[in-house]
Design a protein around this motif. Structure first.
Motif, PDB file in Angstrom:
ATOM      1  N   VAL A   1     -58.082   9.179 -16.614  1.00 42.61           N
ATOM      2  CA  VAL A   1     -58.707  10.250 -16.064  1.00 42.61           C
ATOM      3  C   VAL A   1     -58.238  10.448 -14.565  1.00 42.61           C
ATOM      4  N   GLY A   2     -58.535   9.518 -13.687  1.00 40.80           N
ATOM      5  CA  GLY A   2     -58.050   9.778 -12.339  1.00 40.80           C
ATOM      6  C   GLY A   2     -56.559   9.797 -12.039  1.00 40.80           C
ATOM      7  N   PHE A   3     -55.699   9.234 -12.978  1.00 39.59           N
ATOM      8  CA  PHE A   3     -54.512   9.367 -12.707  1.00 39.59           C
ATOM      9  C   PHE A   3     -53.870  10.744 -13.235  1.00 39.59           C
ATOM     10  N   GLY A   4     -54.680  11.484 -14.145  1.00 36.87           N
ATOM     11  CA  GLY A   4     -54.054  12.599 -14.748  1.00 36.87           C
ATOM     12  C   GLY A   4     -53.364  12.455 -16.031  1.00 36.87           C
ATOM     13  N   SER A   5     -53.158  11.535 -16.377  1.00 40.05           N
ATOM     14  CA  SER A   5     -52.259  10.909 -17.561  1.00 40.05           C
ATOM     15  C   SER A   5     -52.768  11.317 -18.922  1.00 40.05           C
ATOM     16  N   MET A   6     -54.153  11.130 -19.028  1.00 41.85           N
ATOM     17  CA  MET A   6     -55.138  11.762 -20.189  1.00 41.85           C
ATOM     18  C   MET A   6     -54.751  13.270 -20.435  1.00 41.85           C
ATOM     19  N   VAL A   7     -55.008  13.744 -19.422  1.00 39.94           N
ATOM     20  CA  VAL A   7     -54.551  15.329 -19.466  1.00 39.94           C
ATOM     21  C   VAL A   7     -53.284  15.563 -20.000  1.00 39.94           C
ATOM     22  N   THR A   8     -52.078  14.913 -19.201  1.00 45.89           N
ATOM     23  CA  THR A   8     -50.790  15.293 -19.633  1.00 45.89           C
ATOM     24  C   THR A   8     -50.303  14.916 -21.133  1.00 45.89           C
ATOM     25  N   PHE A   9     -50.815  13.697 -21.400  1.00 47.62           N
ATOM     26  CA  PHE A   9     -50.420  13.364 -22.732  1.00 47.62           C
ATOM     27  C   PHE A   9     -51.306  14.029 -23.851  1.00 47.62           C
ATOM     28  N   GLY A  10     -52.533  14.467 -23.313  1.00 53.30           N
ATOM     29  CA  GLY A  10     -53.165  14.907 -24.277  1.00 53.30           C
ATOM     30  C   GLY A  10     -52.696  16.453 -24.676  1.00 53.30           C
ATOM     31  N   SER A  11     -51.961  17.285 -23.780  1.00 55.53           N
ATOM     32  CA  SER A  11     -51.241  18.318 -24.145  1.00 55.53           C
ATOM     33  C   SER A  11     -50.005  18.183 -25.155  1.00 55.53           C
ATOM     34  N   TYR A  12     -49.539  16.927 -25.473  1.00 55.10           N
ATOM     35  CA  TYR A  12     -48.756  16.746 -26.412  1.00 55.10           C
ATOM     36  C   TYR A  12     -49.136  16.297 -27.699  1.00 55.10           C
ATOM     37  N   SER A  96     -45.501   3.440 -15.500  1.00 57.55           N
ATOM     38  CA  SER A  96     -44.949   4.049 -14.451  1.00 57.55           C
ATOM     39  C   SER A  96     -44.181   5.660 -15.111  1.00 57.55           C
ATOM     40  N   ILE A  97     -43.779   5.415 -16.279  1.00 56.53           N
ATOM     41  CA  ILE A  97     -43.154   6.557 -16.965  1.00 56.53           C
ATOM     42  C   ILE A  97     -44.359   7.837 -17.179  1.00 56.53           C
ATOM     43  N   GLY A  98     -45.399   7.044 -17.711  1.00 55.51           N
ATOM     44  CA  GLY A  98     -46.440   8.007 -18.101  1.00 55.51           C
ATOM     45  C   GLY A  98     -46.835   8.757 -16.826  1.00 55.51           C
ATOM     46  N   LEU A  99     -46.819   7.959 -15.654  1.00 59.47           N
ATOM     47  CA  LEU A  99     -47.548   8.506 -14.382  1.00 59.47           C
ATOM     48  C   LEU A  99     -46.648   9.643 -13.862  1.00 59.47           C
ATOM     49  N   LEU A 100     -45.260   9.323 -13.805  1.00 59.36           N
ATOM     50  CA  LEU A 100     -44.164  10.060 -13.541  1.00 59.36           C
ATOM     51  C   LEU A 100     -44.371  11.502 -14.403  1.00 59.36           C
ATOM     52  N   GLU A 101     -44.780  11.299 -15.645  1.00 60.14           N
ATOM     53  CA  GLU A 101     -44.798  12.453 -16.445  1.00 60.14           C
ATOM     54  C   GLU A 101     -45.915  13.409 -16.120  1.00 60.14           C
ATOM     55  N   VAL A 102     -47.164  12.795 -15.536  1.00 60.08           N
ATOM     56  CA  VAL A 102     -47.943  13.883 -14.897  1.00 60.08           C
ATOM     57  C   VAL A 102     -47.323  14.782 -13.836  1.00 60.08           C
ATOM     58  N   VAL A 104     -44.008  15.495 -13.105  1.00 56.94           N
ATOM     59  CA  VAL A 104     -42.916  16.117 -13.677  1.00 56.94           C
ATOM     60  C   VAL A 104     -43.662  17.493 -14.612  1.00 56.94           C
ATOM     61  N   SER A 105     -44.472  17.109 -15.729  1.00 56.52           N
ATOM     62  CA  SER A 105     -45.197  18.277 -16.181  1.00 56.52           C
ATOM     63  C   SER A 105     -45.569  19.321 -15.476  1.00 56.52           C
ATOM     64  N   ASN A 106     -46.040  18.971 -14.494  1.00 58.58           N
ATOM     65  CA  ASN A 106     -46.869  19.770 -13.510  1.00 58.58           C
ATOM     66  C   ASN A 106     -45.769  20.655 -13.033  1.00 58.58           C
ATOM     67  N   LEU A 107     -44.824  20.146 -12.219  1.00 56.47           N
ATOM     68  CA  LEU A 107     -43.658  20.673 -11.747  1.00 56.47           C
ATOM     69  C   LEU A 107     -42.812  21.726 -12.533  1.00 56.47           C
ATOM     70  N   VAL A 108     -42.676  21.516 -13.531  1.00 58.49           N
ATOM     71  CA  VAL A 108     -42.142  22.219 -14.606  1.00 58.49           C
ATOM     72  C   VAL A 108     -42.989  23.556 -14.933  1.00 58.49           C
ATOM     73  N   ASP A 109     -44.395  23.209 -15.282  1.00 58.00           N
ATOM     74  CA  ASP A 109     -44.999  24.563 -15.624  1.00 58.00           C
ATOM     75  C   ASP A 109     -45.444  25.302 -14.255  1.00 58.00           C
ATOM     76  N   THR A 122     -38.814  13.842  -8.558  1.00 59.96           N
ATOM     77  CA  THR A 122     -40.051  13.058  -8.427  1.00 59.96           C
ATOM     78  C   THR A 122     -39.635  11.366  -8.473  1.00 59.96           C
ATOM     79  N   ALA A 123     -38.705  11.140  -9.085  1.00 61.18           N
ATOM     80  CA  ALA A 123     -38.364   9.757  -9.005  1.00 61.18           C
ATOM     81  C   ALA A 123     -37.751   9.248  -8.042  1.00 61.18           C
ATOM     82  N   VAL A 124     -36.978  10.110  -7.002  1.00 60.26           N
ATOM     83  CA  VAL A 124     -36.567   9.734  -5.863  1.00 60.26           C
ATOM     84  C   VAL A 124     -37.887   9.444  -4.685  1.00 60.26           C
ATOM     85  N   CYS A 125     -38.592  10.477  -4.952  1.00 64.99           N
ATOM     86  CA  CYS A 125     -39.803  10.684  -3.893  1.00 64.99           C
ATOM     87  C   CYS A 125     -40.619   9.285  -4.106  1.00 64.99           C
TER      88      CYS A 125
END
Length: 221
Positions: A1-12, A96-102, A104-109, A122-125
């Motif tokens: 919940v706190g990292f936002g990964s549940m929301v991000t993966f839930g959208s898929y 880390s891939i899961g957290l990065l996706e949070v 990345v997906s927000n930037l894309v949208d 995102t990876a460089v930062c």
């Protein structure tokens, strides 16, 4: 919940997936594995060191010391330690891939940029920002802050012990108090899955009373 990964993966997730049932299974499995890990780790910690350590200290100082010095480990202690940290690296990479996706997906949208640009930027930062805590026990070992803690220990304490529980508390409060019962039932109950009907009253009470109480108690402790 706190990292936002549940929301991000839930959208898929597929449209037909029942999120509360899947969430219940994941929560049970995660809790059981965490308890088993604790039962395994803390006897090792008490044998290797009498000094209370935080998470980074337990993982990167006490555990290697035990594996290298313990007679139980013998000649296999170093090999077992190597295998353990390889597994830890792979687990951290997956997380880390899961957290990065949070991000990345927000930037894309939101920014409407390509996924490639969002992923690389995102990876460089993340790499730049992660260098300082990653090197806190070597290159920056002399840099100490509050109560003699390193950068990694401070970030771990603030993010894991304060920010994540507060965000989880906020989410629990918004759902349990911000949505009326009919709205909660519409989001939670799937009448084709009888277990969701049985789970709903328990979930509602946990979200309203038990979860906030446990989080508040953790802060007091």
């Amino acid at each position: 919940v706190g990292f936002g990964s549940m929301v991000t993966f839930g959208s898929y997730m597929k449209q037909g997936e029942h999120i509360p049932t899947a969430g219940f299974r994941v929560a049970i499995l995660d809790t059981v594995l965490s308890l088993l890990a604790g039962l395994l780790l803390f006897p090792i910690v008490l044998q290797a060191s009498q000094v209370t350590s935080t998470d980074p200290g337990l993982l990167f100082e006490v555990l290697p010391k035990f594996l290298l010095q313990s007679t139980a480990g013998g000649a296999w202690g170093g090999l077992f330690g190597f295998a353990f940290f390889v597994c830890l690296y792979l687990a951290a990479l997956g997380a880390s891939i899961g957290l990065l996706e949070v991000i990345v997906s927000n930037l894309v949208d939101s920014a409407k940029i390509s996924r490639t640009v969002a992923a690389w930027s995102t990876a460089v930062c993340a790499l730049f920002l992660g260098l300082f805590p990653a090197l806190s026990s070597t290159t920056f070992v002399k840099i100490k802050f509050l109560a003699g803690k390193s950068i990694l220990e401070i970030l771990d304490s603030i993010l894991i012990n304060v920010c994540l529980p507060l965000i989880a508390l906020g989410v629990a409060w918004m759902i349990s108090r911000g949505l009326n019962k009919k709205e909660q039932e519409k989001l939670f109950i799937d009448y084709n899955k009888i277990e969701s009907v049985a789970l709903f009253p328990h979930w509602s009470q946990v979200l309203r009373w038990l979860a906030p109480a446990v989080i508040a108690l953790a802060f007091l402790l």
